[in-house]
Design an enzyme around this catalytic site. Structure first.
Site, short mmCIF file in Angstrom:
data_model
loop_
_atom_site.label_atom_id
_atom_site.label_comp_id
_atom_site.label_asym_id
_atom_site.label_seq_id
_atom_site.Cartn_x
_atom_site.Cartn_y
_atom_site.Cartn_z
N ASP A 68 0.82 -1.22 0.00
CA ASP A 68 0.00 0.00 0.00
C ASP A 68 0.85 1.26 0.00
O ASP A 68 2.06 1.22 0.21
CB ASP A 68 -0.98 -0.01 1.19
CG ASP A 68 -0.36 -0.48 2.49
OD1 ASP A 68 0.87 -0.47 2.59
OD2 ASP A 68 -1.11 -0.86 3.40
N HIS A 136 -7.47 -5.21 10.43
CA HIS A 136 -7.17 -4.87 9.03
C HIS A 136 -5.86 -5.50 8.56
O HIS A 136 -4.96 -5.77 9.35
CB HIS A 136 -7.22 -3.36 8.78
CG HIS A 136 -6.08 -2.56 9.31
ND1 HIS A 136 -6.26 -1.34 9.93
CD2 HIS A 136 -4.73 -2.74 9.31
CE1 HIS A 136 -5.09 -0.83 10.27
NE2 HIS A 136 -4.14 -1.67 9.90
N GLU A 141 -9.92 -2.19 5.61
CA GLU A 141 -10.58 -2.02 6.90
C GLU A 141 -11.81 -2.94 6.97
O GLU A 141 -12.25 -3.48 5.95
CB GLU A 141 -11.01 -0.55 7.07
CG GLU A 141 -9.86 0.44 7.03
CD GLU A 141 -8.88 0.31 8.20
OE1 GLU A 141 -9.20 -0.37 9.19
OE2 GLU A 141 -7.78 0.88 8.10
C1 F6R Z 1 1.43 -1.64 6.35
C2 F6R Z 1 0.01 -2.00 6.42
C3 F6R Z 1 -0.76 -2.05 7.69
C4 F6R Z 1 0.06 -2.46 8.91
C5 F6R Z 1 -0.81 -2.55 10.17
C6 F6R Z 1 0.02 -2.84 11.41
O1 F6R Z 1 1.91 -1.66 5.00
O2 F6R Z 1 -0.56 -2.23 5.39
O3 F6R Z 1 -1.84 -2.96 7.53
O4 F6R Z 1 0.67 -3.70 8.68
O5 F6R Z 1 -1.50 -1.35 10.35
O6 F6R Z 1 0.86 -1.74 11.66
P1 F6R Z 1 2.05 -1.84 12.72
O7 F6R Z 1 3.01 -2.86 12.22
O8 F6R Z 1 2.67 -0.46 12.71
O9 F6R Z 1 1.44 -2.22 14.03
#
Ligand code: F6R
Length: 240
Positions: A68, A136, A141
């Site tokens: 993303d 997610h 979402e």
């Molecule tokens: C990142 C992404 C998000 C994160 C998720 C967890 O490219 O697509 O889905 O993997 O929000 O974020 P962290 O690792 O910061 O807890």
């Protein structure tokens, strides 16, 4: 290694051990011939990237495809996911080709079609994922169509507010992102999802042991035949 549903669940002591465990999954996949690696940003993959950077693995013949990107940020913007990947992995370990959705292209139809084409031409062998507290994956979402391919996502007001501190001007804070869809993610041959900390525990339990439902996008991973999960004790604490 516990076998819960179809997922191999590996519990590690901390993020450092998770980095080593994740590295091992990458190393094994590459040894088995993986040519295209699906990558993620966020805090979770950082220790895996540290291990990859410190290793003698060579990515110069491989391709990477990221999950993303924010819409409206150029690749050189310090808050862009493109920049994050350069900093944490690509500068030290260049790939033959590295793809991240083009956040500078404001034509969503063109940008998302182009990315679907890239994924079709570079089928992902191993997709790395982090997990959101609400279940997610990518920017998918709750409520996202499980068949979705790359699409434009409106960020929630809480995400926009949380991101505001990284920007000088409120107008610069991205309102949208481009994300691979749940359907795109499920096309990967193998999936590695990693989660650390108590705040992720409910999402982890729902992902692995709850019903498969749009309310928990990660629950669709139960329908994939080859998923490896790395958790610390806190993230695993609501599994039964
Ligand atoms: C990142 C992404 C998000 C994160 C998720 C967890 O490219 O697509 O889905 O993997 O929000 O974020 P962290 O690792 O910061 O807890």
């Amino acid at each position: 290694m516990k076998q819960l549903t179809n997922m191999n669940v590996q519990i590690v002591s901390d993020k450092l051990a998770g980095g080593q465990a994740g590295f091992n999954v990458f190393q094994q996949a590459i040894a088995n011939g993986a040519k295209v690696l699906g990558l993620a940003t966020g805090s979770t993959p950082v220790t895996i990237y540290e291990q990859l950077v410190a290793s003698d693995l060579d990515f110069s013949q491989l391709t990477s495809v990221n999950l993303d990107e924010y819409v409206g940020l150029n690749a050189d913007h310090p808050q862009s996911y493109h920049y994050f990947m350069q900093h944490h992995l690509f500068n030290q370990k260049p790939f033959a080709n590295s793809y991240v959705p083009d956040g500078s292209n404001l034509d969503a139809t063109a940008a998302t079609h182009e990315y679907d084409q890239i994924i079709a031409e570079n089928p992902i062998d191993l997709q790395l994922l982090g997990l959101g507290q609400n279940g997610h994956i990518g920017f998918n979402e709750p409520g996202t169509d499980p068949k979705s391919t790359t699409h434009k996502v409106a960020l929630t007001s809480s995400t926009i507010a949380a991101n505001a501190r990284f920007f000088d001007d409120a107008d610069e804070v991205p309102r949208y992102a481009y994300s691979m869809g749940i359907g795109s993610i499920l096309q990967a041959k193998q999936i590695l999802i990693v989660a650390y900390g108590e705040a992720k525990a409910a999402a982890v339990a729902a992902m692995i042991q709850g019903p498969v439902t749009p309310d928990v996008p990660a629950s669709y991973l139960q329908t994939h035949p080859n998923v490896h999960v790395i958790l610390d004790e806190a993230a695993a604490s609501q599994l039964h």
